[in-house]
Design an enzyme around this catalytic site. Sequence first.
Site, PDB file in Angstrom:
ATOM      1  N   TRP A 187      19.877  26.144 -25.031  1.00 34.45           N
ATOM      2  CA  TRP A 187      21.228  25.561 -24.905  1.00 34.45           C
ATOM      3  C   TRP A 187      21.177  24.205 -24.219  1.00 34.45           C
ATOM      4  O   TRP A 187      22.099  23.416 -24.309  1.00 34.45           O
ATOM      5  CB  TRP A 187      22.156  26.519 -24.152  1.00 34.45           C
ATOM      6  CG  TRP A 187      21.887  26.676 -22.677  1.00 34.45           C
ATOM      7  CD1 TRP A 187      20.669  26.862 -22.089  1.00 34.45           C
ATOM      8  CD2 TRP A 187      22.837  26.628 -21.607  1.00 34.45           C
ATOM      9  NE1 TRP A 187      20.794  26.952 -20.722  1.00 34.45           N
ATOM     10  CE2 TRP A 187      22.120  26.827 -20.396  1.00 34.45           C
ATOM     11  CE3 TRP A 187      24.217  26.469 -21.538  1.00 34.45           C
ATOM     12  CZ2 TRP A 187      22.750  26.848 -19.145  1.00 34.45           C
ATOM     13  CZ3 TRP A 187      24.837  26.496 -20.285  1.00 34.45           C
ATOM     14  CH2 TRP A 187      24.104  26.677 -19.118  1.00 34.45           C
ATOM     15  N   ASP A 188      20.044  23.914 -23.562  1.00 32.33           N
ATOM     16  CA  ASP A 188      19.849  22.614 -22.921  1.00 32.33           C
ATOM     17  C   ASP A 188      20.193  21.484 -23.896  1.00 32.33           C
ATOM     18  O   ASP A 188      20.756  20.457 -23.510  1.00 32.33           O
ATOM     19  CB  ASP A 188      18.390  22.418 -22.488  1.00 32.33           C
ATOM     20  CG  ASP A 188      17.836  23.555 -21.639  1.00 32.33           C
ATOM     21  OD1 ASP A 188      18.255  24.704 -21.834  1.00 32.33           O
ATOM     22  OD2 ASP A 188      16.953  23.299 -20.802  1.00 32.33           O
ATOM     23  N   GLU A 192      20.697  33.458 -14.744  1.00 29.03           N
ATOM     24  CA  GLU A 192      19.860  34.501 -15.349  1.00 29.03           C
ATOM     25  C   GLU A 192      19.391  35.569 -14.366  1.00 29.03           C
ATOM     26  O   GLU A 192      18.788  36.553 -14.770  1.00 29.03           O
ATOM     27  CB  GLU A 192      18.639  33.856 -16.010  1.00 29.03           C
ATOM     28  CG  GLU A 192      19.014  33.002 -17.200  1.00 29.03           C
ATOM     29  CD  GLU A 192      17.812  32.322 -17.845  1.00 29.03           C
ATOM     30  OE1 GLU A 192      16.764  32.195 -17.184  1.00 29.03           O
ATOM     31  OE2 GLU A 192      17.945  31.914 -19.020  1.00 29.03           O
ATOM     32  N   LYS A 228      21.119  31.846  -9.539  1.00 26.67           N
ATOM     33  CA  LYS A 228      20.051  30.905  -9.872  1.00 26.67           C
ATOM     34  C   LYS A 228      20.575  29.484 -10.082  1.00 26.67           C
ATOM     35  O   LYS A 228      19.984  28.512  -9.642  1.00 26.67           O
ATOM     36  CB  LYS A 228      19.356  31.387 -11.149  1.00 26.67           C
ATOM     37  CG  LYS A 228      18.253  30.474 -11.632  1.00 26.67           C
ATOM     38  CD  LYS A 228      17.588  31.027 -12.875  1.00 26.67           C
ATOM     39  CE  LYS A 228      16.465  30.116 -13.352  1.00 26.67           C
ATOM     40  NZ  LYS A 228      15.871  30.557 -14.604  1.00 26.67           N
ATOM     41  N   GLN A 229      21.681  29.391 -10.825  1.00 26.51           N
ATOM     42  CA  GLN A 229      22.137  28.058 -11.235  1.00 26.51           C
ATOM     43  C   GLN A 229      23.644  28.075 -11.472  1.00 26.51           C
ATOM     44  O   GLN A 229      24.249  29.149 -11.532  1.00 26.51           O
ATOM     45  CB  GLN A 229      21.416  27.637 -12.501  1.00 26.51           C
ATOM     46  CG  GLN A 229      21.726  28.488 -13.718  1.00 26.51           C
ATOM     47  CD  GLN A 229      20.667  28.328 -14.811  1.00 26.51           C
ATOM     48  OE1 GLN A 229      19.614  28.933 -14.760  1.00 26.51           O
ATOM     49  NE2 GLN A 229      20.974  27.506 -15.798  1.00 26.51           N
TER      50      GLN A 229
HETATM   51  C1  BGC Z   1      17.228  28.317 -17.260  1.00 28.06           C
HETATM   52  C2  BGC Z   1      17.939  28.237 -18.584  1.00 28.06           C
HETATM   53  C3  BGC Z   1      17.347  27.111 -19.382  1.00 28.06           C
HETATM   54  C4  BGC Z   1      15.842  27.269 -19.512  1.00 28.06           C
HETATM   55  C5  BGC Z   1      15.196  26.094 -20.207  1.00 28.06           C
HETATM   56  C6  BGC Z   1      15.743  28.491 -17.495  1.00 28.06           C
HETATM   57  O1  BGC Z   1      15.064  28.497 -16.286  1.00 28.06           O
HETATM   58  O2  BGC Z   1      17.727  29.376 -16.503  1.00 28.06           O
HETATM   59  O3  BGC Z   1      19.311  28.008 -18.378  1.00 28.06           O
HETATM   60  O4  BGC Z   1      17.924  27.055 -20.636  1.00 28.06           O
HETATM   61  O5  BGC Z   1      15.271  27.386 -18.239  1.00 28.06           O
HETATM   62  O6  BGC Z   1      15.427  24.900 -19.507  1.00 28.06           O
END
Ligand code: BGC
Length: 721
Positions: free
Chosen positions: A321-322, A463, A574-575
């Site tokens: 999704w980035d 996540e 996490k984010q």
């Molecule tokens: C993140 C995801 C991201 C992926 C690739 C993961 O660590 O939690 O949101 O899409 O890394 O960058």
Amino acid sequence: MDQWLLRKEGFDPGDAAADGNRFLCANGYMGLRGVPEEAGRELFPAINLAGVYDQYGDRWREPVNAPNALWIGTWFDGRPLSVEDASPASHVTELDYRYGIYRRHTDFGPLRIDSRRLVSMASPHLLLDEYRLTICQDGELRVRTGISTEIWDINGPHLFDFSHKTGETLRTCCVTGEKGIRVAAAQCVDTDWPAAEEQTRGGDGVFRCFRRAVRRGEVWTFRVFASVWTSLDTPEPSEAARACCLQAKAEGFAACLESHRQAWERIWARSEIALEGDGEAALALHASQYHLNCIAPRHADRMSIPARGLSGQTYKGAIFWDAEMFFFPMFVYTQPEIARSLLRYRIATLPGARQKAAEYGYRGAFYAWESQEGGKEGCTNFNVVDVFTHRPVRTYFRDRQIHISADIAYALWHYFEITGDRSLLKEGGASVILECARFYLSRANGHLDSEQVDFADVIGPDEYHERVSNNAFTNQMIAACLEYALRLKEVFADQPDWFGSLLEELGYEADWERLPDLLRRIRPPREQGGVLEQFDGYFALEDCGLDTVRSRLRDPREYWGGDHGVAGTTQVIKQADVLALMALLPERFTDEQVAASWAYYEPRTEHGSSLSACMYALTACRVGRLEEAWRLFMKTAQIDVLGGGKQWAGEIYIGGTHPASNGGAWMIAVLGFAGLRMRGGRLTLHPRLPRQIKRLSFPVTAAGRRYRVEVTREGGTVVPL
Ligand code: BGC
């Protein structure tokens, strides 16, 4: 301070992996890691190819690294001169961000090496290196250059059946194990070396060797032209590689360099953000834009960008999704043809997304969480390895991170809104949005005794908390996806027949009637004092703070999420999750909700993903937390200048460049600090400059026109160009 130059003195093998990323050169077709020419496998050299994947045995599928066609080694009086073993008196590495040129200057005592190297932005298959030796002492010099097959892979080997050819151009041909894709590299050299060269081919590649007695004061230059092609590009990759090198050699190094520089000038004319007031920030912005610009697929019209760009095989070279949430914004506002290519990749991979939905028993399009060629799902059921038991851990990213389809619909819709061009919707984009909406129709969980519809058992952007229900981000992005699907009818109001036949072709008539109903019934986010609850039951989790959670780690590389992770049972995330939602769909929330949610979630966020800080920075701008916005902006923009970011998830290496942060830096500067928005076909500004910035100036493209935006403390202007 030079706002375009990254410079490092000295050499530390411990930094080699990070420096390979920081000093990357790339052109969208391939990425050349920033390691010295003589590097062997232990320093992680690689020419990483975009969109060429291979699986070895049952290891992870990952992108292929080509033979190293720019390898050069030097010996003096029989002693190998490598940065690793020969303890140079000095070693400087530089990356010129303006023109994507890697330079190294190494003083070995008896001789100095000064080289400049690039991956041509004007010719996608071409790599160049000008390697100059200044002799400081009489002795015997040996230079060996050619195509090395000593290839660094994470889950390889991927290349087999090597064959080599000598001659004016050296050539290596090989095939990938899984699909038999042919990969060819060629190399030729322009030099005024006065003695004959000797050519060899063998197990480690094909080389030419220059050897002779040299005297102090002499200077010898080798201009190396290398090229890489695969059978995905042409039926005769080896011939193509040869022809490409020879043509470049005939044009000469200076001419090739000039075309490359002009190509970069054109890129900067369309995208450069000039920042006044803080040199470090200006440099970090250039670095971010360089890294994102250099991996854009300019050579292809339906290709996307992997999460670690072209810096290596981390994250399986997959598209996440980035691409839509973090890379897309800079491209759509500066070089919409690249944004279009990213989205056409999704349109082209709709069959893969339909197949994935069907595998899980759903209808419509469920896009791969880690998408490889053809939309193939690269994400395995076991995406983390436990540091204690060394056993793979069952993770649910692949199965439950269902927001991915809505994220793609979001970008397709914004492409239309920002460019005003509905042709992409017509050429498959509308089908993607409708099929994503259909997936959610079939994925929704209804209740016999309630009107409300849940999205149960999902994973949001955070996540660490797997298999939760009614993740606010997921539910709201789904709602937006359904709205975009319904609004398609207005977009094509002047072409009702076309739209009607599209619905017919997709067998969509019954589903179309059900969309408004689902939209109305989706469970809205719960709220406490303006703070949106991230998912059902989040507020009831242990609220113990980041330091406490960190103190519970028994190994610094331990994975924080999932069933056994230290964060899973706590409110530590996490984010950005709720705040990512507020950044993406700002009009759905009040300033009070954003302010309250920001104050609540930021201290509970690990920022364990490079995707996090920018979402907090964007929302911090909105609620006037400008000092925090600045801090998070610098964290985002400097990530590939400093070489930071997490390197491990459990036992899995996740290092590389950080295109999401690179795109995030653009978003903070333009959408956050300048407050640019496209509304009803018009660009508006709402500047919120932190005190560190005096002026921001940048070009944007919207609705097919180009503008220059200037923002100072006094306000902002948008001037058509
Ligand atoms: C993140 C995801 C991201 C992926 C690739 C993961 O660590 O939690 O949101 O899409 O890394 O960058």
